[in-house]
Write a protein that holds these residues in place. Sequence first.
Motif, mmCIF file in Angstrom:
data_model
loop_
_atom_site.group_PDB
_atom_site.id
_atom_site.type_symbol
_atom_site.label_atom_id
_atom_site.label_comp_id
_atom_site.label_asym_id
_atom_site.label_seq_id
_atom_site.Cartn_x
_atom_site.Cartn_y
_atom_site.Cartn_z
ATOM 1 N N ASP A 79 0.835 -1.205 0.000
ATOM 2 C CA ASP A 79 0.000 0.000 0.000
ATOM 3 C C ASP A 79 0.870 1.255 0.000
ATOM 4 O O ASP A 79 1.030 1.946 1.002
ATOM 5 C CB ASP A 79 -0.945 -0.002 1.202
ATOM 6 C CG ASP A 79 -2.099 0.975 1.025
ATOM 7 O OD1 ASP A 79 -2.027 1.818 0.100
ATOM 8 O OD2 ASP A 79 -3.059 0.902 1.803
ATOM 9 N N ILE B 296 0.372 4.076 -1.632
ATOM 10 C CA ILE B 296 -0.376 5.335 -1.555
ATOM 11 C C ILE B 296 -0.611 5.716 -0.095
ATOM 12 O O ILE B 296 -0.463 6.880 0.295
ATOM 13 C CB ILE B 296 -1.700 5.236 -2.327
ATOM 14 C CG1 ILE B 296 -1.424 5.065 -3.831
ATOM 15 C CG2 ILE B 296 -2.556 6.471 -2.086
ATOM 16 C CD1 ILE B 296 -0.655 6.214 -4.471
ATOM 17 N N ARG B 297 -0.978 4.744 0.722
ATOM 18 C CA ARG B 297 -1.129 5.030 2.153
ATOM 19 C C ARG B 297 0.189 5.516 2.742
ATOM 20 O O ARG B 297 0.213 6.486 3.509
ATOM 21 C CB ARG B 297 -1.609 3.796 2.908
ATOM 22 C CG ARG B 297 -1.635 4.002 4.435
ATOM 23 C CD ARG B 297 -2.135 2.795 5.174
ATOM 24 N NE ARG B 297 -3.566 2.636 5.031
ATOM 25 C CZ ARG B 297 -4.459 3.303 5.755
ATOM 26 N NH1 ARG B 297 -4.061 4.174 6.684
ATOM 27 N NH2 ARG B 297 -5.747 3.105 5.582
ATOM 28 N N VAL C 90 0.781 9.228 1.649
ATOM 29 C CA VAL C 90 -0.072 10.194 2.336
ATOM 30 C C VAL C 90 0.310 10.293 3.816
ATOM 31 O O VAL C 90 0.441 11.395 4.369
ATOM 32 C CB VAL C 90 -1.559 9.817 2.176
ATOM 33 C CG1 VAL C 90 -2.442 10.699 3.067
ATOM 34 C CG2 VAL C 90 -1.983 9.944 0.719
ATOM 35 N N CYS C 91 0.502 9.145 4.462
ATOM 36 C CA CYS C 91 0.880 9.168 5.881
ATOM 37 C C CYS C 91 2.241 9.812 6.071
ATOM 38 O O CYS C 91 2.469 10.539 7.046
ATOM 39 C CB CYS C 91 0.871 7.754 6.445
ATOM 40 S SG CYS C 91 -0.782 7.055 6.618
ATOM 41 N N VAL D 265 -4.152 16.702 -0.248
ATOM 42 C CA VAL D 265 -3.490 16.206 0.965
ATOM 43 C C VAL D 265 -2.949 17.375 1.778
ATOM 44 O O VAL D 265 -3.077 17.411 3.007
ATOM 45 C CB VAL D 265 -2.366 15.217 0.604
ATOM 46 C CG1 VAL D 265 -1.593 14.804 1.859
ATOM 47 C CG2 VAL D 265 -2.941 13.985 -0.082
ATOM 48 N N CYS E 136 -3.744 18.414 5.589
ATOM 49 C CA CYS E 136 -2.627 18.475 6.534
ATOM 50 C C CYS E 136 -2.560 19.835 7.230
ATOM 51 O O CYS E 136 -2.376 19.918 8.453
ATOM 52 C CB CYS E 136 -1.334 18.197 5.764
ATOM 53 S SG CYS E 136 0.090 17.857 6.802
ATOM 54 N N ALA F 185 -5.818 12.480 8.246
ATOM 55 C CA ALA F 185 -4.972 11.718 7.330
ATOM 56 C C ALA F 185 -5.785 10.646 6.611
ATOM 57 O O ALA F 185 -5.626 10.418 5.408
ATOM 58 C CB ALA F 185 -3.798 11.096 8.081
ATOM 59 N N ASP F 186 -6.669 9.980 7.349
ATOM 60 C CA ASP F 186 -7.531 8.972 6.739
ATOM 61 C C ASP F 186 -8.482 9.614 5.731
ATOM 62 O O ASP F 186 -8.774 9.042 4.671
ATOM 63 C CB ASP F 186 -8.336 8.237 7.802
ATOM 64 C CG ASP F 186 -7.483 7.307 8.653
ATOM 65 O OD1 ASP F 186 -6.355 6.964 8.214
ATOM 66 O OD2 ASP F 186 -7.926 6.926 9.752
ATOM 67 N N LEU G 51 -6.482 10.393 2.632
ATOM 68 C CA LEU G 51 -6.216 9.156 1.912
ATOM 69 C C LEU G 51 -7.454 8.690 1.149
ATOM 70 O O LEU G 51 -7.358 8.249 -0.008
ATOM 71 C CB LEU G 51 -5.751 8.070 2.892
ATOM 72 C CG LEU G 51 -5.469 6.690 2.302
ATOM 73 C CD1 LEU G 51 -4.377 6.760 1.243
ATOM 74 C CD2 LEU G 51 -5.083 5.712 3.417
ATOM 75 N N VAL H 291 -7.847 10.746 -1.980
ATOM 76 C CA VAL H 291 -6.838 10.360 -2.978
ATOM 77 C C VAL H 291 -7.242 9.058 -3.657
ATOM 78 O O VAL H 291 -7.200 8.937 -4.886
ATOM 79 C CB VAL H 291 -5.448 10.218 -2.329
ATOM 80 C CG1 VAL H 291 -4.452 9.579 -3.304
ATOM 81 C CG2 VAL H 291 -4.932 11.582 -1.885
ATOM 82 N N ARG H 292 -7.666 8.082 -2.855
ATOM 83 C CA ARG H 292 -8.078 6.792 -3.440
ATOM 84 C C ARG H 292 -9.277 6.977 -4.378
ATOM 85 O O ARG H 292 -9.327 6.385 -5.463
ATOM 86 C CB ARG H 292 -8.430 5.810 -2.329
ATOM 87 C CG ARG H 292 -7.248 5.339 -1.491
ATOM 88 C CD ARG H 292 -7.636 4.040 -0.796
ATOM 89 N NE ARG H 292 -6.785 3.695 0.311
ATOM 90 C CZ ARG H 292 -5.579 3.138 0.216
ATOM 91 N NH1 ARG H 292 -5.044 2.930 -0.977
ATOM 92 N NH2 ARG H 292 -4.897 2.822 1.306
#
Length: 200
Positions: free
Chosen positions: A84, A86-87, A90-91, A160, A164, A181-182, A185, A188-189
């Motif tokens: 993952d 992408i996670r 972003v994280c 993002v 943030c 953050a979730d 994400l 983005v997904r």
Amino acid sequence: MGRRSDHTRIELEELFVAEGRRQLAETGLARFSAREVAKRVGYSIGTLYNVFGSYDGLMLALNARTLALWAQHLRDRLAAAGDDRIRALVCGYFEFARDNPKAWIAIYEHHMADGGPAPESYQALAADLMSVAAGEVARELPEAAAEAVLALTRSLVATVHGHCAFALYRTFSMLGETAPADAALARVRETLEAAKTRDR
């Protein structure tokens, strides 16, 4: 009296950048003082300006170091990401901002005194940071043209970044969002999935 010959120019630059980053992390840009940086290193403000040319030159050096560290943080995060990515991306974005809030914000708060653009060398660092994200978008959208990938990446980074910044300024707390953050994400997904559907 400031010291005048203890260090080479390269050593002086590193001393000023290290102390400048330490002070910036403590005070933020609004209370940041180039004179105080010089004083704490043990040199005159004139020596600092001889090294960097101006206050803008010092701030560009500090922000350039932040950009480079940020890009490396994302690359390190991706290297350990597993499937993952992408996670992880972003994280990693949120983690760096959370761990370096005042230096991170200074990238966006500082503007050149003459209103002009930053030097090409600085813009190259910003482009390198963007390329980390663009590489992951390209992985998700292998059929997309390079220009389309970059355009989408800019929009995703803006999404993002907004989440943030709201998190750092605690705006999301007032709005009832407990997991910014979730949320970033998820947006983005959703965008990537929509782009994949268009490409089919």
